[in-house]
Design an enzyme around this catalytic site. Structure first.
Site, PDB file in Angstrom:
ATOM      1  N   GLY A  47      14.554  -3.991  -3.187  1.00 35.32           N
ATOM      2  CA  GLY A  47      14.907  -4.518  -4.451  1.00 35.32           C
ATOM      3  C   GLY A  47      15.879  -3.745  -5.186  1.00 35.32           C
ATOM      4  N   LEU A  68       0.316  12.574  -6.420  1.00 35.96           N
ATOM      5  CA  LEU A  68      -1.087  11.922  -6.109  1.00 35.96           C
ATOM      6  C   LEU A  68      -1.338  10.666  -6.083  1.00 35.96           C
ATOM      7  N   CYS A  74       0.926   5.762   0.838  1.00 39.03           N
ATOM      8  CA  CYS A  74      -0.624   6.234   0.763  1.00 39.03           C
ATOM      9  C   CYS A  74      -1.466   5.605   1.821  1.00 39.03           C
ATOM     10  N   GLU A  76       5.302  29.679   6.293  1.00 37.46           N
ATOM     11  CA  GLU A  76       5.479  29.589   4.518  1.00 37.46           C
ATOM     12  C   GLU A  76       6.302  30.546   4.201  1.00 37.46           C
ATOM     13  N   GLY A  98       7.084  19.561   1.159  1.00 34.15           N
ATOM     14  CA  GLY A  98       7.058  18.631   0.203  1.00 34.15           C
ATOM     15  C   GLY A  98       7.813  17.270   0.307  1.00 34.15           C
ATOM     16  N   GLY A 147       0.722  -1.159   0.135  1.00 32.31           N
ATOM     17  CA  GLY A 147      -0.110   0.140   0.127  1.00 32.31           C
ATOM     18  C   GLY A 147       0.968   1.062   0.085  1.00 32.31           C
ATOM     19  N   VAL A 199      11.878  29.311   8.175  1.00 22.82           N
ATOM     20  CA  VAL A 199      12.504  28.799   9.457  1.00 22.82           C
ATOM     21  C   VAL A 199      14.027  28.541   9.381  1.00 22.82           C
ATOM     22  N   HIS A 219     -32.409  18.362  -6.359  1.00 28.08           N
ATOM     23  CA  HIS A 219     -32.436  19.305  -5.437  1.00 28.08           C
ATOM     24  C   HIS A 219     -33.025  18.525  -4.075  1.00 28.08           C
TER      25      HIS A 219
HETATM   26  P1  FAD Z   1       4.392   5.082  -2.715  1.00 24.06           P
HETATM   27  O1  FAD Z   1       3.135   5.183  -1.975  1.00 24.06           O
HETATM   28  O2  FAD Z   1       5.430   5.993  -1.852  1.00 24.06           O
HETATM   29  O3  FAD Z   1       4.975   3.485  -2.506  1.00 24.06           O
HETATM   30  C1  FAD Z   1       6.132   3.296  -2.830  1.00 24.06           C
HETATM   31  C2  FAD Z   1       6.694   2.134  -2.259  1.00 24.06           C
HETATM   32  O4  FAD Z   1       7.733   1.593  -2.576  1.00 24.06           O
HETATM   33  C3  FAD Z   1       6.760   2.012  -0.826  1.00 24.06           C
HETATM   34  O5  FAD Z   1       5.927   1.224  -0.028  1.00 24.06           O
HETATM   35  C4  FAD Z   1       8.334   2.046  -0.504  1.00 24.06           C
HETATM   36  O6  FAD Z   1       8.500   1.202   1.011  1.00 24.06           O
HETATM   37  C5  FAD Z   1       8.597   0.985  -1.575  1.00 24.06           C
HETATM   38  N1  FAD Z   1      10.038   1.039  -2.036  1.00 24.06           N
HETATM   39  C6  FAD Z   1      10.853   1.878  -2.322  1.00 24.06           C
HETATM   40  N2  FAD Z   1      11.889   1.664  -2.617  1.00 24.06           N
HETATM   41  C7  FAD Z   1      12.178   0.182  -2.542  1.00 24.06           C
HETATM   42  C8  FAD Z   1      12.901  -0.769  -2.805  1.00 24.06           C
HETATM   43  N3  FAD Z   1      14.267  -0.627  -3.519  1.00 24.06           N
HETATM   44  N4  FAD Z   1      12.657  -2.093  -2.701  1.00 24.06           N
HETATM   45  C9  FAD Z   1      11.274  -2.414  -2.491  1.00 24.06           C
HETATM   46  N5  FAD Z   1      10.475  -1.584  -2.063  1.00 24.06           N
HETATM   47  C10 FAD Z   1      10.765  -0.206  -2.214  1.00 24.06           C
HETATM   48  N6  FAD Z   1      -2.224  11.517  -2.361  1.00 24.06           N
HETATM   49  C11 FAD Z   1      -3.750  11.766  -2.652  1.00 24.06           C
HETATM   50  O7  FAD Z   1      -3.709  11.594  -3.766  1.00 24.06           O
HETATM   51  N7  FAD Z   1      -4.240  11.794  -1.542  1.00 24.06           N
HETATM   52  C12 FAD Z   1      -4.080  12.023  -0.511  1.00 24.06           C
HETATM   53  O8  FAD Z   1      -5.281  12.290   0.365  1.00 24.06           O
HETATM   54  C13 FAD Z   1      -2.854  12.067  -0.013  1.00 24.06           C
HETATM   55  N8  FAD Z   1      -2.697  12.124   1.257  1.00 24.06           N
HETATM   56  C14 FAD Z   1      -1.230  12.186   1.706  1.00 24.06           C
HETATM   57  C15 FAD Z   1      -1.223  12.515   3.063  1.00 24.06           C
HETATM   58  C16 FAD Z   1       0.303  12.226   3.607  1.00 24.06           C
HETATM   59  C17 FAD Z   1       0.540  12.570   4.932  1.00 24.06           C
HETATM   60  C18 FAD Z   1       1.382  11.912   2.524  1.00 24.06           C
HETATM   61  C19 FAD Z   1       2.766  11.856   3.001  1.00 24.06           C
HETATM   62  C20 FAD Z   1       0.879  11.986   1.122  1.00 24.06           C
HETATM   63  C21 FAD Z   1      -0.403  11.951   0.601  1.00 24.06           C
HETATM   64  N9  FAD Z   1      -0.603  11.637  -0.693  1.00 24.06           N
HETATM   65  C22 FAD Z   1      -1.792  11.750  -0.853  1.00 24.06           C
HETATM   66  C23 FAD Z   1       0.490  11.368  -1.550  1.00 24.06           C
HETATM   67  C24 FAD Z   1       0.202  10.062  -1.921  1.00 24.06           C
HETATM   68  O9  FAD Z   1       0.494   9.090  -0.900  1.00 24.06           O
HETATM   69  C25 FAD Z   1       1.467   9.490  -3.134  1.00 24.06           C
HETATM   70  O10 FAD Z   1       1.181  10.314  -4.176  1.00 24.06           O
HETATM   71  C26 FAD Z   1       1.376   8.047  -3.499  1.00 24.06           C
HETATM   72  O11 FAD Z   1       1.370   7.019  -2.264  1.00 24.06           O
HETATM   73  C27 FAD Z   1       2.435   7.734  -4.506  1.00 24.06           C
HETATM   74  O12 FAD Z   1       2.230   6.370  -4.834  1.00 24.06           O
HETATM   75  P2  FAD Z   1       3.313   5.668  -5.372  1.00 24.06           P
HETATM   76  O13 FAD Z   1       2.940   4.010  -5.642  1.00 24.06           O
HETATM   77  O14 FAD Z   1       4.111   6.302  -6.510  1.00 24.06           O
HETATM   78  O15 FAD Z   1       4.509   5.687  -4.231  1.00 24.06           O
HETATM   79  P1  NAI Z   2       3.493  20.888  -0.794  1.00 22.60           P
HETATM   80  O1  NAI Z   2       4.553  20.974  -2.003  1.00 22.60           O
HETATM   81  O2  NAI Z   2       2.166  20.665  -1.060  1.00 22.60           O
HETATM   82  O3  NAI Z   2       3.743  22.001   0.128  1.00 22.60           O
HETATM   83  C1  NAI Z   2       5.056  22.324   0.577  1.00 22.60           C
HETATM   84  C2  NAI Z   2       4.776  23.821   1.153  1.00 22.60           C
HETATM   85  O4  NAI Z   2       6.102  24.046   1.671  1.00 22.60           O
HETATM   86  C3  NAI Z   2       4.759  24.829  -0.112  1.00 22.60           C
HETATM   87  O5  NAI Z   2       3.756  25.770   0.124  1.00 22.60           O
HETATM   88  C4  NAI Z   2       6.217  25.547  -0.030  1.00 22.60           C
HETATM   89  O6  NAI Z   2       6.084  26.862  -0.525  1.00 22.60           O
HETATM   90  C5  NAI Z   2       6.678  25.442   1.456  1.00 22.60           C
HETATM   91  N1  NAI Z   2       8.006  25.480   1.703  1.00 22.60           N
HETATM   92  C6  NAI Z   2       8.905  24.936   0.989  1.00 22.60           C
HETATM   93  N2  NAI Z   2      10.095  25.128   1.572  1.00 22.60           N
HETATM   94  C7  NAI Z   2       9.882  25.869   2.611  1.00 22.60           C
HETATM   95  C8  NAI Z   2      10.528  26.392   3.753  1.00 22.60           C
HETATM   96  N3  NAI Z   2      11.981  26.228   3.824  1.00 22.60           N
HETATM   97  N4  NAI Z   2      10.079  26.922   4.631  1.00 22.60           N
HETATM   98  C9  NAI Z   2       8.880  27.402   4.753  1.00 22.60           C
HETATM   99  N5  NAI Z   2       7.872  26.650   3.747  1.00 22.60           N
HETATM  100  C10 NAI Z   2       8.664  26.040   2.617  1.00 22.60           C
HETATM  101  O7  NAI Z   2       3.924  19.735   0.037  1.00 22.60           O
HETATM  102  P2  NAI Z   2       3.345  18.844   1.225  1.00 22.60           P
HETATM  103  O8  NAI Z   2       2.368  19.461   1.846  1.00 22.60           O
HETATM  104  O9  NAI Z   2       4.675  18.452   2.226  1.00 22.60           O
HETATM  105  O10 NAI Z   2       2.911  17.474   0.545  1.00 22.60           O
HETATM  106  C11 NAI Z   2       3.779  16.614  -0.357  1.00 22.60           C
HETATM  107  C12 NAI Z   2       2.958  16.093  -1.192  1.00 22.60           C
HETATM  108  O11 NAI Z   2       2.045  14.901  -0.974  1.00 22.60           O
HETATM  109  C13 NAI Z   2       2.318  17.098  -2.142  1.00 22.60           C
HETATM  110  O12 NAI Z   2       2.883  16.786  -3.478  1.00 22.60           O
HETATM  111  C14 NAI Z   2       1.096  16.535  -2.158  1.00 22.60           C
HETATM  112  O13 NAI Z   2       0.448  16.498  -3.326  1.00 22.60           O
HETATM  113  C15 NAI Z   2       0.946  15.209  -1.341  1.00 22.60           C
HETATM  114  N6  NAI Z   2      -0.169  15.193  -0.650  1.00 22.60           N
HETATM  115  C16 NAI Z   2      -1.479  15.084  -0.904  1.00 22.60           C
HETATM  116  C17 NAI Z   2      -2.688  15.214  -0.310  1.00 22.60           C
HETATM  117  C18 NAI Z   2      -3.970  15.274  -0.716  1.00 22.60           C
HETATM  118  O14 NAI Z   2      -3.962  15.113  -2.193  1.00 22.60           O
HETATM  119  N7  NAI Z   2      -4.912  15.591  -0.399  1.00 22.60           N
HETATM  120  C19 NAI Z   2      -2.459  15.242   0.933  1.00 22.60           C
HETATM  121  C20 NAI Z   2      -0.941  15.138   1.451  1.00 22.60           C
HETATM  122  C21 NAI Z   2      -0.133  15.123   0.845  1.00 22.60           C
END
Ligand code: FAD
Ligand code: NAI
Length: 465
Positions: free
Chosen positions: A113, A319, A41, A202, A271, A38, A236, A444
């Protein structure tokens, strides 16, 4: 055993690609270094954050929303049970993926891997055991990792990333969030609702960079009303441990006098960065761009034949649904079909209260590209259902091409925006116009009527405004 496909990483990109490939008749193995499938995500991202967002929203409603609806209740926080709800939600989702792997006869291999060649992946298990898997093709789906601030160590207790912020065992009285992006505002909302005083620092002079500026400004005002404090245009420069607490030193991004802010916990959410450490990419010659992302073409092919990449580790929004759609498209291409991802219609949602949902171009994008457009807006204050629900914050904004009326972007700030955005996505996928949306009968009373009215407003004929 010779596999048709080995997928490294079982996040939303990897596991979905593996399932679709298996459905299309391929012999598939997946390699995952975590104990559970998983990826980010399901384990530490989308799913646990939404479990806490939902639970904390219910708590907030019980404390501040129920009384006006005629419900007398006293709400008391039971944080361990709320955290159990989060953990149980994760477990139920990741075991669901185990079931899907079995159902689709995918071979799961646990370990890290490393690509030896386009035909071989070496897997090192947690106990050190090594095996080599032979395959006809490899998919890199290794995702992303937290971006760090130079000189600031994340200990996941006091100075936390999103992972630590999902697991705090007490409500911090004062929380500093560094970064007003999606993670900062979602997890900042969770802890504010549970009682923290939240200050968001920010670097830029706005929140949610990349999102429509008008929507972001309106959203900021709502968050301020909820109690968020923002320090925009601020960086910061250091965090010091002071007894039980922390002192963050901040200064204007453009330079100027420094000041300090006291906190109990600092969440660093600036980020995420692509994750490829230890994969052996340099040794096999897979090219990366200057930001560390694996370079791919329109067919997810890296520069090394037989090696493909999808998800957070490649270009585009980080995403889950983008990673999933890339996984499906790649599996279909590998099976000789015409897989496709429409990058112009990928919705983005911030799951706060109210939610922010967006698809397509922002007004800023259209201005920058010199495209003539018309705007239709409709506020939830004029929507009957929103009034009945006492959820009148926000509005719907539709941007349509001035010449053709084709919808180019839709932005919704409001309760349930993350669900409502999909009618706009479907419309845009079919190249629909504001007129098409305006002439589609909407039930509605629903919040979605505001979407229809905004489409009518493009032609200045909204009824309830
Ligand atoms: P990942 O989900 O990062 O999966 C990669 C996997 O590869 C991991 O399990 C890792 O252990 C494994 N891996 C890495 N290297 C190796 C290796 N060498 N060998 C074996 N396994 C390995 N996105 C949304 O669309 N909606 C959201 O609401 C949302 N909320 C988020 C909230 C948070 C707090 C965070 C941090 C992210 C959120 N995201 C959200 C972003 C979302 O989690 C990612 O975009 C998504 O997980 C990317 O999927 P992926 O399959 O590319 O990678
Ligand atoms: P983000 O890219 O959304 O936001 C990072 C913020 O930090 C930006 O506003 C940037 O200007 C600011 N920033 C960068 N450097 C800084 C510094 N030195 N000091 C102060 N501010 C600084 O990244 P975030 O929130 O960490 O999320 C990471 C990724 O996870 C995003 O790409 C997002 O798409 C994904 N994600 C998606 C969610 C969703 O779809 N609901 C929920 C959570 C994460």
């Amino acid at each position: 055993m010779l596999y048709d496909l080995v997928v490294i990483g079982t996040g939303p990109g990897g596991y979905v690609c593996a399932i679709r490939a298996a459905q299309l008749g391929m012999k598939v193995a997946v390699v995952e270094k975590r104990k559970t499938h998983g990826g980010t995500c399901l384990n530490v991202g989308c799913i646990p954050s939404k479990a806490l967002l939902h639970a904390s929203e219910m708590f907030d409603e019980a404390r501040h929303g129920f009384a006006a609806l005629g419900i007398k209740a006293t709400a008391e926080l039971d944080l361990p049970t709320m955290m159990k709800h989060r953990a149980d939600t994760v477990t139920s989702n990741v075991t669901g993926i185990d079931f899907l792997m079995k159902k689709n006869k995918i071979t799961p291999i646990h370990g890290t891997g490393r690509i030896l060649s386009p035909a071989q992946v070496e897997v090192t298990a947690a106990d050190g055991a090594v095996q080599v898997i032979d395959t006809k093709a490899i998919v890199i789906a290794t995702g992303s990792d937290v971006a760090r601030l130079p000189g600031i160590e994340i200990d996941e207790r006091q100075v936390v990333s999103s992972t630590g912020a999902l697991e705090l065992d007490a409500v911090p009285a004062r929380l500093i969030v560094v970064g007003a992006g999606v993670i900062g505002l979602e997890l900042g909302s969770v802890w504010r609702r549970l009682g923290s005083k939240v200050t968001v620092v920010e670097y830029l002079d706005r929140i949610l960079p990349g999102m429509d500026t008008e929507v972001a400004k309106a959203f900021q005002r709502i968050l301020e009303k909820q109690g968020f404090a923002f320090k925009l245009g601020t960086k910061v420069t250091g965090i010091e441990k002071t007894g039980a607490g922390l002192t963050a030193t901040v200064e204007p991004a453009a330079g100027g006098a420094a000041e300090t802010i006291e906190a109990d916990v600092v969440l660093v959410a600036i980020g995420r960065v692509p994750f490829t450490a230890g994969l052996g990419l340099d040794e096999v010659g897979v090219a990366k761009d200057p930001r560390g992302r694996v370079v791919i073409d329109d067919h997810f092919r890296t520069n090394v034949p037989g090696i493909y990449a999808i998800g957070d580790v490649v270009r585009g929004p980080m995403l889950a649904h983008k990673a999933e759609d890339e996984g499906v498209a790649l599996a279909e291409m590998l099976a000789g079909q015409a897989g496709h991802v429409n990058y112009d219609v990928i919705p983005g949602v911030v799951y706060t209260m109210p939610e922010v949902a967006t698809v397509g171009k922002s007004e800023d994008d259209l201005k920058a590209a010199g495209i003539a457009y018309r705007v239709g807006k409709f506020p939830f204050t004029a929507n009957g259902r929103a009034k009945a629900n006492r959820q009148t914050d926000g509005f719907v904004k539709i941007l349509a091409d001035a010449a053709t009326d084709r919808v180019l972007g839709v932005h919704i700030l409001g309760a349930g925006a993350g669900e409502m955005i999909h009618e706009a996505a479907v419309l845009m996928e079919f190249g629909g116009s504001a007129e098409d949306l305006a002439r589609t009968c909407h039930a509605h009373p629903t919040m979605s009527e505001a979407v229809k009215e905004a489409a009518m407003a493009v032609d200045k004929r909204a009824i309830h405004m």
